[in-house]
Design an enzyme around this catalytic site. Structure first.
Site, PDB file in Angstrom:
ATOM      1  N   GLU A  27      -2.204 -27.550 -50.316  1.00 39.80           N
ATOM      2  CA  GLU A  27      -3.371 -27.869 -50.263  1.00 39.80           C
ATOM      3  C   GLU A  27      -4.227 -26.995 -51.380  1.00 39.80           C
ATOM      4  O   GLU A  27      -4.434 -25.666 -51.512  1.00 39.80           O
ATOM      5  CB  GLU A  27      -3.970 -27.141 -48.754  1.00 39.80           C
ATOM      6  CG  GLU A  27      -5.352 -27.086 -48.485  1.00 39.80           C
ATOM      7  CD  GLU A  27      -5.949 -26.606 -47.138  1.00 39.80           C
ATOM      8  OE1 GLU A  27      -5.313 -25.512 -46.800  1.00 39.80           O
ATOM      9  OE2 GLU A  27      -6.592 -27.465 -46.497  1.00 39.80           O
TER      10      GLU A  27
ATOM     11  N   LYS B 127     -15.612 -12.487 -36.056  1.00 39.98           N
ATOM     12  CA  LYS B 127     -15.436 -11.666 -37.358  1.00 39.98           C
ATOM     13  C   LYS B 127     -15.451 -12.856 -38.530  1.00 39.98           C
ATOM     14  O   LYS B 127     -14.472 -13.609 -38.494  1.00 39.98           O
ATOM     15  CB  LYS B 127     -14.155 -11.040 -37.261  1.00 39.98           C
ATOM     16  CG  LYS B 127     -14.130 -10.112 -38.454  1.00 39.98           C
ATOM     17  CD  LYS B 127     -12.428 -10.076 -38.727  1.00 39.98           C
ATOM     18  CE  LYS B 127     -11.946 -11.064 -39.751  1.00 39.98           C
ATOM     19  NZ  LYS B 127     -12.655 -11.316 -41.003  1.00 39.98           N
TER      20      LYS B 127
ATOM     21  N   CYS C 208     -11.240 -28.238 -45.008  1.00 40.73           N
ATOM     22  CA  CYS C 208      -9.852 -28.460 -44.256  1.00 40.73           C
ATOM     23  C   CYS C 208      -9.414 -29.770 -44.298  1.00 40.73           C
ATOM     24  O   CYS C 208      -8.448 -30.351 -44.703  1.00 40.73           O
ATOM     25  CB  CYS C 208      -9.991 -27.806 -43.000  1.00 40.73           C
ATOM     26  SG  CYS C 208     -11.046 -28.158 -41.779  1.00 40.73           S
TER      27      CYS C 208
ATOM     28  N   GLU D 232      -7.084 -23.731 -36.111  1.00 42.45           N
ATOM     29  CA  GLU D 232      -7.557 -25.127 -36.847  1.00 42.45           C
ATOM     30  C   GLU D 232      -7.391 -24.498 -38.342  1.00 42.45           C
ATOM     31  O   GLU D 232      -8.020 -23.658 -38.962  1.00 42.45           O
ATOM     32  CB  GLU D 232      -9.202 -25.102 -36.442  1.00 42.45           C
ATOM     33  CG  GLU D 232      -9.590 -26.773 -36.895  1.00 42.45           C
ATOM     34  CD  GLU D 232      -9.811 -26.856 -38.243  1.00 42.45           C
ATOM     35  OE1 GLU D 232      -8.790 -27.237 -39.103  1.00 42.45           O
ATOM     36  OE2 GLU D 232     -11.112 -26.924 -38.508  1.00 42.45           O
TER      37      GLU D 232
HETATM   38  P1  ADP Z   1      -8.230 -18.229 -46.834  1.00 38.31           P
HETATM   39  O1  ADP Z   1      -6.830 -18.366 -46.974  1.00 38.31           O
HETATM   40  O2  ADP Z   1      -8.940 -19.815 -46.566  1.00 38.31           O
HETATM   41  O3  ADP Z   1      -9.072 -17.435 -47.776  1.00 38.31           O
HETATM   42  P2  ADP Z   1      -7.756 -16.823 -44.438  1.00 38.31           P
HETATM   43  O4  ADP Z   1      -7.155 -17.873 -43.463  1.00 38.31           O
HETATM   44  O5  ADP Z   1      -6.988 -15.754 -44.920  1.00 38.31           O
HETATM   45  O6  ADP Z   1      -8.706 -17.795 -45.541  1.00 38.31           O
HETATM   46  O7  ADP Z   1      -9.082 -16.176 -43.660  1.00 38.31           O
HETATM   47  C1  ADP Z   1      -9.440 -16.587 -42.565  1.00 38.31           C
HETATM   48  C2  ADP Z   1     -10.141 -15.636 -41.609  1.00 38.31           C
HETATM   49  O8  ADP Z   1      -9.036 -14.750 -41.263  1.00 38.31           O
HETATM   50  C3  ADP Z   1     -10.862 -14.660 -42.297  1.00 38.31           C
HETATM   51  O9  ADP Z   1     -12.023 -14.284 -41.464  1.00 38.31           O
HETATM   52  C4  ADP Z   1      -9.957 -13.592 -42.567  1.00 38.31           C
HETATM   53  O10 ADP Z   1     -10.469 -12.201 -42.754  1.00 38.31           O
HETATM   54  C5  ADP Z   1      -9.126 -13.580 -41.388  1.00 38.31           C
HETATM   55  N1  ADP Z   1      -7.792 -12.740 -41.274  1.00 38.31           N
HETATM   56  C6  ADP Z   1      -7.109 -12.675 -42.495  1.00 38.31           C
HETATM   57  N2  ADP Z   1      -5.933 -11.922 -42.202  1.00 38.31           N
HETATM   58  C7  ADP Z   1      -5.765 -11.919 -40.851  1.00 38.31           C
HETATM   59  C8  ADP Z   1      -4.825 -11.618 -40.054  1.00 38.31           C
HETATM   60  N3  ADP Z   1      -3.762 -11.201 -40.041  1.00 38.31           N
HETATM   61  N4  ADP Z   1      -5.103 -11.846 -38.507  1.00 38.31           N
HETATM   62  C9  ADP Z   1      -6.531 -12.431 -38.222  1.00 38.31           C
HETATM   63  N5  ADP Z   1      -7.336 -12.599 -39.051  1.00 38.31           N
HETATM   64  C10 ADP Z   1      -7.016 -12.519 -40.454  1.00 38.31           C
END
Ligand code: ADP
Length: 466
Positions: free
Chosen positions: A369, A166, A273, A239
């Protein structure tokens, strides 16, 4: 319309998603999107495909992985162009990311974890076998959509797991092209690629038929994944974020290291990161470094990744753009902005590379960050002090030390509490070297022997000898 891959078929899914080009801020493509029933079908397909895939030998799976590498390579230019469209990065870097992804599939295809005889005594023989875990959910972010996906897929598939991938909803297209390539190569269900609207990650990481989650993303979301995964005690590799210190020692030549530090902080518009996120310079060299970084920031070409002159592209999405602008405004009040400090006067999510000096250690830009091209430069007086400040962080991903006396630089590196420290270089990642964070930067490792082990369970067979 870009399609998802579920159970060997390219499908539109129950919904659709518009994808925005960060250069214009406008939607430029549409792709299929999953609702809950699509996700259920993807997990069921991966579950059904697991026994057959796990039963193949490493060599048999390697044939598939190499075919995937070939397929991605064949469509490499198309994938790179699309990656620049959706992510914003300069095309040269997108091409490099495609090349690295192809290399990831080739590297992991050549790995093999043979059973190991750990005890061989007159009365007992004990063998460790390394078994795949089951269905792996691979959840990826928007900064390096392709290579982060590829490293996860290559390792998970090589070890005999099946996958539901995903991607982040703002950069799904390059991952969907990998799905398209895989549709013609892999047995149905071995890889499924679904897209969400940031609404299915929780369901996927809590799904009882998912045995492991491998996740790259922010620390905040990583904690949610860990919580969801607890429901069925899933295996986890996280990660997460970093706040990496770059420490310049007092024997550095500022003009020599400044361009490297600048690149370490602004590569991929700082959305890395393990980017250099806090720069510590000895007080005697502080002014010189701030000036050198400001000059580099002022002369950096920021623009459309399709323009060959571009060194730094836009921020990938509106939400991150707002967050970085907010950090700039906060820094303006308490520090001195010596370069940048503004959005570019054009559409899209462009931020001028920004250098900030004279910030207190508790400034948000120093503590958090930033994930953008905004560089806080801090002065220090002695090594003990700077090590304490560098280590005083909830993060522990990576860091860099810069100095002419390499032995001394290594001594300092040994005292930084992170998963990786680079000495006089940055961003040197290799498939045969483990990467990952300590503290709240993550759990587990990717790549290297450690990375492969994360995708297997040790199965002990202990035999009494006659
Ligand atoms: P950023 O904060 O860097 O925009 P995220 O860490 O929120 O990115 O997102 C990284 C990935 O985790 C994306 O594919 C996002 O759709 C997914 N994601 C967001 N919320 C959840 C959740 N509760 N559980 C699992 N995956 C999630």
């Amino acid at each position: 319309m870009y399609q998802m891959l579920i159970d060997g078929e390219l499908v539109d899914g129950s919904a659709s998603l518009d994808v925005v080009n960060p250069v214009t801020g406008q939607a430029f493509a549409t792709c299929g999107r999953a609702e809950e029933d699509d996700l259920q079908r993807a997990v069921a397909a991966a579950r059904n495909a697991f026994p057959g895939w796990a039963a193949l030998s490493w060599t048999e799976r390697a044939v598939y992985l190499n075919a995937l590498a070939d397929g991605i390579e064949e469509r490499g230019e198309e994938i790179a162009q699309l990656l620049t469209d959706e992510q914003g990065k300069p095309l040269g870097q997108a091409r490099f990311e495609v090349g690295a992804s192809v290399a990831a599939f080739r590297y992991f295809s050549a790995q093999e974890m043979l059973p190991r005889v750990v005890v061989d005594e007159p009365t007992s023989r004990v063998i460790e076998h390394y078994r795949p875990i089951g269905v792996v959910a691979a959840i990826t972010p928007w900064n390096f959509p392709l290579i982060l996906l590829s490293v996860k897929l290559a390792a998970a598939l090589a070890t005999g797991n099946t996958v539901v991938a995903k991607p982040a909803p703002t950069t799904p297209l390059s991952s969907l092209l990998v799905g398209e390539v895989a549709a013609a190569i892999l047995p149905a269900g071995v890889l499924n690629v679904i897209v969400d609207a940031n609404d299915l990650g929780g369901l996927l990481s809590a799904h009882p038929d998912v045995a492991k989650v491998t996740f790259t993303g922010s620390t905040a979301t990583g904690k949610k994944v860990m919580q969801s995964a607890a429901s069925s005690l899933k295996r986890l590799t996280l990660e997460l974020g970093g706040n990496d210190a770059a420490i310049l020692l007092d024997d550095v030549d500022v003009d020599e290291v400044a361009p490297q530090i600048f690149n370490a902080a602004t590569f991929n518009a700082g959305q890395v990161c393990m980017a250099a996120k806090r720069i510590y310079a000895p007080r005697a060299k502080y002014d010189a470094l701030c000036d050198a970084l400001a000059n580099l920031a002022n002369s950096a070409v920021v623009g459309d990744g399709h323009d060959p002159a571009t060194a730094i592209g836009p921020i990938q999405n509106q939400m991150q753009f707002d967050k970085v602008m907010d950090l700039i405004e906060d820094s303006r009040r308490i520090g001195t902005i010596v370069a940048g400090g503004r959005r570019l006067n054009r559409p899209g999510f462009f931020i001028a590379p920004t250098v900030v000096r004279d910030l207190p250690d508790d400034a948000r830009l120093v503590q958090e960050e930033q994930f953008g091209p905004v560089i806080p430069v801090l002065a220090y007086d002695d090594i003990e002090e700077v090590l304490e400040r560098a280590n005083d962080s909830e993060f522990g991903l990576a860091g860099t030390v810069w100095g002419k006396d390499v032995d001394r630089a290594v001594e300092v590196a040994m005292r930084i509490r992170t998963g990786t420290v680079w000495v006089n270089k940055h961003l040197d990642l290799r498939f045969d070297v483990a990467f990952g964070g300590v503290k709240q930067s993550g759990i587990g490792r990717e790549q290297g022997d450690d990375g492969l082990r994360e995708f297997v369970e040790t199965h002990v067979v202990s035999i009494a000898k006659a």
